[in-house]
Design a protein around this motif. Structure first.
Motif, mmCIF file in Angstrom:
data_model
loop_
_atom_site.group_PDB
_atom_site.id
_atom_site.type_symbol
_atom_site.label_atom_id
_atom_site.label_comp_id
_atom_site.label_asym_id
_atom_site.label_seq_id
_atom_site.Cartn_x
_atom_site.Cartn_y
_atom_site.Cartn_z
ATOM 1 N N GLU A 140 0.811 -1.020 0.084
ATOM 2 C CA GLU A 140 0.021 0.038 -0.091
ATOM 3 C C GLU A 140 0.744 1.298 -0.025
ATOM 4 O O GLU A 140 2.015 1.499 0.696
ATOM 5 C CB GLU A 140 -1.001 -0.149 1.299
ATOM 6 N N GLU A 141 0.597 2.007 -0.980
ATOM 7 C CA GLU A 141 1.219 3.325 -0.983
ATOM 8 C C GLU A 141 0.664 4.399 -0.002
ATOM 9 O O GLU A 141 -0.259 4.573 0.231
ATOM 10 C CB GLU A 141 1.125 4.090 -2.385
ATOM 11 N N PHE A 142 1.667 5.069 0.770
ATOM 12 C CA PHE A 142 1.166 6.402 1.598
ATOM 13 C C PHE A 142 1.912 7.524 1.431
ATOM 14 O O PHE A 142 3.020 7.462 0.897
ATOM 15 C CB PHE A 142 1.869 5.911 3.242
ATOM 16 N N THR A 143 1.257 8.468 1.668
ATOM 17 C CA THR A 143 1.960 9.984 1.626
ATOM 18 C C THR A 143 2.297 10.342 2.761
ATOM 19 O O THR A 143 1.395 10.295 3.690
ATOM 20 C CB THR A 143 0.727 10.938 0.746
ATOM 21 N N LEU A 144 3.600 10.741 3.064
ATOM 22 C CA LEU A 144 4.036 11.039 4.441
ATOM 23 C C LEU A 144 3.889 12.595 4.513
ATOM 24 O O LEU A 144 4.146 13.421 3.858
ATOM 25 C CB LEU A 144 5.438 10.575 4.497
ATOM 26 N N THR A 145 2.986 12.812 5.904
ATOM 27 C CA THR A 145 2.590 14.020 6.122
ATOM 28 C C THR A 145 3.170 14.674 7.541
ATOM 29 O O THR A 145 2.968 15.851 7.674
ATOM 30 C CB THR A 145 1.177 14.149 6.045
ATOM 31 N N THR A 146 3.589 13.627 8.214
ATOM 32 C CA THR A 146 4.027 14.321 9.652
ATOM 33 C C THR A 146 5.428 13.448 10.030
ATOM 34 O O THR A 146 5.727 12.246 9.947
ATOM 35 C CB THR A 146 3.232 13.628 10.648
ATOM 36 N N LEU A 147 6.103 14.190 10.673
ATOM 37 C CA LEU A 147 7.501 13.732 11.261
ATOM 38 C C LEU A 147 7.351 13.647 12.982
ATOM 39 O O LEU A 147 6.868 14.657 13.395
ATOM 40 C CB LEU A 147 8.706 14.509 10.878
ATOM 41 N N ASN A 148 7.564 12.492 13.320
ATOM 42 C CA ASN A 148 7.847 12.527 15.020
ATOM 43 C C ASN A 148 9.290 12.431 15.148
ATOM 44 O O ASN A 148 10.043 11.797 14.585
ATOM 45 C CB ASN A 148 7.305 11.239 15.544
ATOM 46 N N VAL A 149 9.645 13.568 15.767
ATOM 47 C CA VAL A 149 11.009 13.743 15.973
ATOM 48 C C VAL A 149 11.514 13.464 17.549
ATOM 49 O O VAL A 149 10.738 14.048 18.340
ATOM 50 C CB VAL A 149 11.589 15.232 15.743
ATOM 51 N N ARG A 150 12.399 12.804 17.781
ATOM 52 C CA ARG A 150 12.446 12.628 19.301
ATOM 53 C C ARG A 150 14.016 13.114 19.522
ATOM 54 O O ARG A 150 15.224 12.949 18.746
ATOM 55 C CB ARG A 150 12.710 11.137 19.360
ATOM 56 N N LEU A 151 14.312 13.445 20.643
ATOM 57 C CA LEU A 151 15.577 13.944 21.315
ATOM 58 C C LEU A 151 16.242 12.897 22.104
ATOM 59 O O LEU A 151 15.374 12.259 23.136
ATOM 60 C CB LEU A 151 15.495 15.136 22.231
ATOM 61 N N LEU A 152 17.401 12.115 21.354
ATOM 62 C CA LEU A 152 17.729 10.968 22.042
ATOM 63 C C LEU A 152 18.716 11.226 23.455
ATOM 64 O O LEU A 152 19.080 12.372 23.397
ATOM 65 C CB LEU A 152 18.588 10.148 21.177
ATOM 66 N N PRO A 153 18.765 10.327 24.183
ATOM 67 C CA PRO A 153 19.803 10.833 25.481
ATOM 68 C C PRO A 153 21.015 11.142 25.305
ATOM 69 O O PRO A 153 21.490 12.352 26.009
ATOM 70 C CB PRO A 153 19.702 9.563 26.299
ATOM 71 N N ASP A 154 21.887 11.187 24.039
ATOM 72 C CA ASP A 154 23.018 11.674 23.826
ATOM 73 C C ASP A 154 22.758 13.136 23.003
ATOM 74 O O ASP A 154 23.820 13.541 22.700
ATOM 75 C CB ASP A 154 23.647 10.510 22.841
ATOM 76 N N GLY A 155 21.810 13.433 22.914
ATOM 77 C CA GLY A 155 21.539 14.717 22.285
ATOM 78 C C GLY A 155 21.239 14.898 20.875
ATOM 79 O O GLY A 155 20.844 15.861 20.383
ATOM 80 N N ARG A 156 21.342 13.460 20.248
ATOM 81 C CA ARG A 156 21.050 13.658 18.641
ATOM 82 C C ARG A 156 19.642 13.465 18.569
ATOM 83 O O ARG A 156 18.750 13.085 19.615
ATOM 84 C CB ARG A 156 21.691 12.473 18.113
ATOM 85 N N LEU A 157 19.184 13.813 17.485
ATOM 86 C CA LEU A 157 17.564 13.711 16.969
ATOM 87 C C LEU A 157 17.426 12.569 15.921
ATOM 88 O O LEU A 157 18.251 12.226 15.181
ATOM 89 C CB LEU A 157 17.220 15.072 16.327
ATOM 90 N N ALA A 158 16.210 11.882 16.391
ATOM 91 C CA ALA A 158 15.824 10.867 15.541
ATOM 92 C C ALA A 158 14.567 11.158 14.844
ATOM 93 O O ALA A 158 13.734 11.820 15.745
ATOM 94 C CB ALA A 158 15.845 9.605 16.322
ATOM 95 N N ALA A 159 14.223 10.973 13.676
ATOM 96 C CA ALA A 159 13.035 11.234 12.989
ATOM 97 C C ALA A 159 12.238 10.139 12.229
ATOM 98 O O ALA A 159 13.094 9.234 11.490
ATOM 99 C CB ALA A 159 12.954 12.393 12.059
ATOM 100 N N LYS A 160 10.989 9.726 12.432
ATOM 101 C CA LYS A 160 10.092 8.976 11.778
ATOM 102 C C LYS A 160 9.149 9.671 11.178
ATOM 103 O O LYS A 160 8.453 10.543 11.307
ATOM 104 C CB LYS A 160 9.813 7.798 12.566
ATOM 105 N N ALA A 161 8.546 9.195 9.877
ATOM 106 C CA ALA A 161 7.597 9.792 9.065
ATOM 107 C C ALA A 161 6.177 8.982 9.334
ATOM 108 O O ALA A 161 6.334 7.665 9.443
ATOM 109 C CB ALA A 161 8.102 9.866 7.718
ATOM 110 N N TYR A 162 4.991 9.825 9.228
ATOM 111 C CA TYR A 162 3.973 9.148 9.328
ATOM 112 C C TYR A 162 2.852 9.421 8.152
ATOM 113 O O TYR A 162 3.294 10.789 7.863
ATOM 114 C CB TYR A 162 3.166 8.892 10.788
ATOM 115 N N GLY A 163 1.979 8.890 7.616
ATOM 116 C CA GLY A 163 1.062 9.389 6.741
ATOM 117 C C GLY A 163 -0.164 8.674 6.438
ATOM 118 O O GLY A 163 -0.428 7.582 7.553
#
Length: 97
Positions: free
Chosen positions: A31-54
């Motif tokens: 199934e094809e998805f159009t990605l419209t939102t990012l969930n951005v998390r601040l990791l314990p070491d200060g880096r950012l991680a992002a996942k897309a949802y749609g």
């Protein structure tokens, strides 16, 4: 709380709307998805991680499935700007109502 004990914060995350011109599609389970939102998390070491949802491109509710964010400079800039904006909003909070 006493001044010498810092509260333990286990998670910091923000949701960021992806502007229309930066959205992309990806396929999961046929199934094809159009990605419209990012969930951005601040990791314990200060880096950012992002996942897309749609949502499914063909319409409907679909499922809540995460997709990796492509390594595109304009998306990296969006995450960086959103993290800075969230930081400013948190710093200016007006306490609990």
């Amino acid at each position: 709380m006493s001044g010498d004990v810092l509260p333990e914060v286990s998670a910091l995350a923000i949701n960021v709307t992806i502007p229309e011109g930066l959205r992309w599609t990806d396929t999961r389970r046929g199934e094809e998805f159009t990605l419209t939102t990012l969930n951005v998390r601040l990791l314990p070491d200060g880096r950012l991680a992002a996942k897309a949802y749609g949502r499914p491109t063909g319409g409907g509710r679909g499922t809540y499935v995460s997709f990796p964010m492509p390594d595109r400079p304009e998306l990296v800039a969006l995450v960086d700007a959103a993290a800075g904006r969230a930081s400013a909003l948190w710093a200016a909070h007006l306490r609990l109502s």
